[in-house]
Design a protein around this motif. Structure first.
Motif, PDB file in Angstrom:
ATOM      1  N   LYS A   1       0.828  -1.212   0.000  1.00 54.55           N
ATOM      2  CA  LYS A   1       0.000   0.000   0.000  1.00 54.55           C
ATOM      3  C   LYS A   1       0.860   1.260   0.000  1.00 54.55           C
ATOM      4  CE  LYS A   1      -4.114  -1.784  -0.035  1.00 54.55           C
ATOM      5  NZ  LYS A   1      -5.021  -1.560  -1.196  1.00 54.55           N
ATOM      6  N   GLY A   2       2.101   1.151   0.485  1.00 52.76           N
ATOM      7  CA  GLY A   2       2.998   2.292   0.492  1.00 52.76           C
ATOM      8  C   GLY A   2       4.056   2.230  -0.581  1.00 52.76           C
ATOM      9  N   ALA A   3       3.916   1.308  -1.530  1.00 51.59           N
ATOM     10  CA  ALA A   3       4.882   1.154  -2.615  1.00 51.59           C
ATOM     11  C   ALA A   3       4.316   1.764  -3.897  1.00 51.59           C
ATOM     12  CB  ALA A   3       5.190  -0.322  -2.838  1.00 51.59           C
ATOM     13  N   PRO A   4       5.186   2.170  -4.809  1.00 50.36           N
ATOM     14  CA  PRO A   4       4.701   2.755  -6.064  1.00 50.36           C
ATOM     15  C   PRO A   4       4.217   1.684  -7.039  1.00 50.36           C
ATOM     16  CG  PRO A   4       7.084   2.733  -6.042  1.00 50.36           C
ATOM     17  CD  PRO A   4       6.648   2.247  -4.696  1.00 50.36           C
ATOM     18  N   VAL A   5       3.071   1.097  -6.741  1.00 47.41           N
ATOM     19  CA  VAL A   5       2.450   0.080  -7.581  1.00 47.41           C
ATOM     20  C   VAL A   5       0.961   0.378  -7.694  1.00 47.41           C
ATOM     21  CG1 VAL A   5       4.145  -1.715  -7.042  1.00 47.41           C
ATOM     22  CG2 VAL A   5       2.147  -1.427  -5.576  1.00 47.41           C
ATOM     23  N   ARG A   6       0.288  -0.308  -8.593  1.00 48.75           N
ATOM     24  CA  ARG A   6      -1.077   0.053  -8.949  1.00 48.75           C
ATOM     25  C   ARG A   6      -2.056  -0.034  -7.784  1.00 48.75           C
ATOM     26  NH1 ARG A   6      -3.615  -0.444 -14.776  1.00 48.75           N
ATOM     27  NH2 ARG A   6      -5.586   0.584 -14.354  1.00 48.75           N
ATOM     28  N   GLU A   7      -1.871  -1.010  -6.891  1.00 52.87           N
ATOM     29  CA  GLU A   7      -2.834  -1.181  -5.807  1.00 52.87           C
ATOM     30  C   GLU A   7      -2.558  -0.274  -4.614  1.00 52.87           C
ATOM     31  OE1 GLU A   7       0.168  -4.670  -5.312  1.00 52.87           O
ATOM     32  OE2 GLU A   7      -0.681  -3.449  -6.927  1.00 52.87           O
ATOM     33  N   SER A   8      -1.594   0.618  -4.706  1.00 56.30           N
ATOM     34  CA  SER A   8      -1.165   1.411  -3.558  1.00 56.30           C
ATOM     35  C   SER A   8      -1.865   2.758  -3.492  1.00 56.30           C
ATOM     36  CB  SER A   8       0.348   1.646  -3.633  1.00 56.30           C
ATOM     37  OG  SER A   8       0.647   2.549  -4.684  1.00 56.30           O
ATOM     38  N   TRP A   9      -1.744   3.415  -2.314  1.00 56.75           N
ATOM     39  CA  TRP A   9      -2.242   4.771  -2.171  1.00 56.75           C
ATOM     40  C   TRP A   9      -1.444   5.742  -3.034  1.00 56.75           C
ATOM     41  CZ3 TRP A   9       1.261   8.324  -0.813  1.00 56.75           C
ATOM     42  CH2 TRP A   9       2.380   7.906  -0.075  1.00 56.75           C
ATOM     43  N   ILE A  10      -0.181   5.433  -3.322  1.00 58.58           N
ATOM     44  CA  ILE A  10       0.618   6.294  -4.210  1.00 58.58           C
ATOM     45  C   ILE A  10      -0.035   6.376  -5.575  1.00 58.58           C
ATOM     46  CG2 ILE A  10       2.787   6.378  -5.520  1.00 58.58           C
ATOM     47  CD1 ILE A  10       4.252   5.543  -3.024  1.00 58.58           C
ATOM     48  N   TYR A  11      -0.359   5.217  -6.144  1.00 55.78           N
ATOM     49  CA  TYR A  11      -1.014   5.197  -7.454  1.00 55.78           C
ATOM     50  C   TYR A  11      -2.356   5.911  -7.393  1.00 55.78           C
ATOM     51  CZ  TYR A  11      -2.850   3.447 -11.869  1.00 55.78           C
ATOM     52  OH  TYR A  11      -3.382   3.367 -13.130  1.00 55.78           O
ATOM     53  N   GLN A  12      -3.153   5.623  -6.382  1.00 57.05           N
ATOM     54  CA  GLN A  12      -4.478   6.228  -6.257  1.00 57.05           C
ATOM     55  C   GLN A  12      -4.397   7.748  -6.138  1.00 57.05           C
ATOM     56  OE1 GLN A  12      -6.120   4.198  -2.883  1.00 57.05           O
ATOM     57  NE2 GLN A  12      -6.445   2.272  -3.983  1.00 57.05           N
ATOM     58  N   ASN A  13      -3.459   8.233  -5.337  1.00 59.00           N
ATOM     59  CA  ASN A  13      -3.361   9.675  -5.132  1.00 59.00           C
ATOM     60  C   ASN A  13      -2.777  10.404  -6.332  1.00 59.00           C
ATOM     61  OD1 ASN A  13      -4.530   9.419  -2.639  1.00 59.00           O
ATOM     62  ND2 ASN A  13      -2.695   9.857  -1.461  1.00 59.00           N
ATOM     63  N   LEU A  14      -1.943   9.745  -7.118  1.00 61.72           N
ATOM     64  CA  LEU A  14      -1.528  10.334  -8.394  1.00 61.72           C
ATOM     65  C   LEU A  14      -2.707  10.386  -9.360  1.00 61.72           C
ATOM     66  CD1 LEU A  14       1.984   8.799  -9.210  1.00 61.72           C
ATOM     67  CD2 LEU A  14       1.458  11.217  -8.879  1.00 61.72           C
ATOM     68  N   ALA A  15      -3.497   9.302  -9.383  1.00 66.31           N
ATOM     69  CA  ALA A  15      -4.617   9.233 -10.317  1.00 66.31           C
ATOM     70  C   ALA A  15      -5.714  10.229  -9.980  1.00 66.31           C
ATOM     71  CB  ALA A  15      -5.181   7.813 -10.340  1.00 66.31           C
ATOM     72  N   ASN A  16      -5.982  10.436  -8.687  1.00 71.14           N
ATOM     73  CA  ASN A  16      -7.078  11.344  -8.332  1.00 71.14           C
ATOM     74  C   ASN A  16      -6.619  12.783  -8.096  1.00 71.14           C
ATOM     75  OD1 ASN A  16      -6.053  11.487  -5.657  1.00 71.14           O
ATOM     76  ND2 ASN A  16      -7.383   9.838  -4.942  1.00 71.14           N
ATOM     77  N   GLY A  17      -5.324  13.028  -8.277  1.00 74.81           N
ATOM     78  CA  GLY A  17      -4.818  14.394  -8.195  1.00 74.81           C
ATOM     79  C   GLY A  17      -4.455  14.873  -6.813  1.00 74.81           C
TER      80      GLY A  17
END
Length: 283
Positions: free
Chosen positions: A255-271
């Motif tokens: 969840k804290g790694a730069p991968v699709r299922e992580s919050w990093i990916y989600q927060n990049l995607a939602n701005g």
């Protein structure tokens, strides 16, 4: 559709990225953790983990020509290539990379873009040992040191590059002051990094506090970084991340790694996060 972040996820994100306005005491504490964390990561991963960044791909694809040995690292390399080439030709330049990580970007730029010399600096002594062991390239050297107190004379370099590293620095303005100091007049600061969206005003104020660094261009690259995360064949969430933590912790760690299922990916995607590419010139 990407689900909105929860307050708990936002709090975790802020702590991990060390980009919250918690004051220098807390940011120094975070750097203390990083001083132990990154050597641990270096010692745990295999000798083919050359890149620590999240990757980058454009539409249409960049399709830069790579050596066969570089092809598995295409998307992290493309982030370096896009950052480094903002100033045009690097042929014959003396370059410094602050925060060189495991040295993959330093090796690529030295071999492919023709600088006269390239110095990679990192705070992580285990990382510098890794770089020296794995990247023996003419014109390339690695030095252990602090981004906020660079061990070089004034006006030593034609270009300074910094890739996805400055969010770890407790005193960002000190780092920028050091960049100003070691650059020659007319030299380029080639820079890319990420912040939480609400932290962008403080980020921008920090960049504006370096009067000798004149902004030439900048752009947000969330879309390109997300595409790189999706395409990267050796993501942090795979064997690399799994090698770092016990099996029972892997789901949480991802969840804290730069991968699709992580919050990093989600927060990049939602701005909620802003990943940016900058080019400055020393006046």
């Amino acid at each position: 559709m990407t689900r909105p972040s929860t307050p708990r996820a936002d709090a975790i994100a802020r702590i991990i990225t060390a980009d919250v306005a918690l004051g220098p005491v807390i940011r120094n504490a975070v750097q203390g953790v990083n001083k132990r964390l990154y050597p641990y990561l270096t010692r745990r991963v295999s000798d083919d983990v050359f890149f620590l960044n999240w990757g980058y791909e454009e539409d249409p694809p960049m399709a830069i020509s790579l050596e066969t040995s570089d092809e598995p690292h295409r998307y992290p390399i493309q982030l370096y290539h896009s950052t480094a080439t903002q100033a045009g030709d690097l042929d014959g330049k003396d370059m410094l990379e602050v925060g060189c990580g495991h040295g993959g970007g330093a090796s690529y730029i030295t071999r492919a873009l023709g600088p006269a010399s390239y110095v990679g600096l990192d705070l992580n002594p285990a990382g510098i040992e890794f770089c020296r062991r794995n990247h023996q390239v003419p014109g390339l050297e690695f030095v252990q040191g602090n981004a906020e107190s660079l061990p070089f004379p004034a006006a030593s370099f034609d270009a300074v590059i910094n890739v996805e590293s400055s969010h770890c620095y407790p005193h960002f303005e000190r780092f920028l002051g050091e960049v100003e100091r070691v650059l020659r007049p007319g030299g380029a600061f080639l820079y890319t990094d990420v912040r939480q969206r609400y932290e962008c005003p403080r980020w921008e104020a920090g960049l504006a506090s370096a009067p000798a660094l004149q902004l030439v261009s900048w752009r947000e690259i969330n879309t390109e970084v997300l595409r790189g995360l999706e395409l990267n064949p050796t993501p942090w969430g795979g064997r690399v991340m799994d090698s770092l933590v016990p099996k029972f912790m892997r789901r949480v760690a991802r969840k804290g790694a730069p991968v699709r299922e992580s919050w990093i990916y989600q927060n990049l995607a939602n701005g909620r996060m802003s990943y940016r590419l900058y080019y400055f010139v020393k006046g």
